[in-house]
Design an enzyme around this catalytic site. Sequence first.
Site, PDB file in Angstrom:
ATOM      1  N   TRP A 212      41.507  39.946  51.115  1.00  0.00           N
ATOM      2  CA  TRP A 212      40.478  38.920  51.284  1.00  0.00           C
ATOM      3  C   TRP A 212      39.541  39.281  52.441  1.00  0.00           C
ATOM      4  CZ3 TRP A 212      38.587  34.834  48.706  1.00  0.00           C
ATOM      5  CH2 TRP A 212      37.764  33.954  49.406  1.00  0.00           C
TER       6      TRP A 212
ATOM      7  N   TYR B 158      37.377  41.175  49.092  1.00  0.00           N
ATOM      8  CA  TYR B 158      37.846  41.013  47.710  1.00  0.00           C
ATOM      9  C   TYR B 158      38.139  39.534  47.463  1.00  0.00           C
ATOM     10  CZ  TYR B 158      38.355  46.066  47.436  1.00  0.00           C
ATOM     11  OH  TYR B 158      38.112  47.414  47.426  1.00  0.00           O
TER      12      TYR B 158
ATOM     13  N   CYS C   5      41.539  39.090  32.081  1.00  0.00           N
ATOM     14  CA  CYS C   5      42.319  40.291  31.793  1.00  0.00           C
ATOM     15  C   CYS C   5      42.986  40.240  30.426  1.00  0.00           C
ATOM     16  CB  CYS C   5      43.392  40.485  32.860  1.00  0.00           C
ATOM     17  SG  CYS C   5      44.641  39.186  32.883  1.00  0.00           S
TER      18      CYS C   5
END
Length: 119
Positions: free
Chosen positions: A78, A82, A112
């Site tokens: 983080w 990200y 995903c």
Amino acid sequence: LEQYGEIAKAEPMRRALRDLEVGTWLSGLRRAQSRSRAGLRFVEVVDGRFKVQPIVDWTDRDVGVYLKRHGLPYHPLWDKGYVSIGDWHTTRPLSEAGSAEATRFFGLKRECGLHGLPG
């Protein structure tokens, strides 16, 4: 990307749910994470199982407050920018991607495949 998601994530998850005879599973998906997640519900039935999403209406701030209140750490990436963590080879920091939804899978898709299991 579709085939990779199926082989690496969706099929193993379906197999685990089946082999372990899971009747209910928990998910950390949140509506605020993307447009594609905006319509999520707290409880859904997916492939004959309950999928419970207890933090579906939490914001990033809610997550931060909870972590701080309970002495829990943020993900170590983080602080490196990200904001969404996916696969190591297709996840980029926000500064490089330009938008939160483009930080995963090179911006080609957000999901995903794990959370799009057949219902």
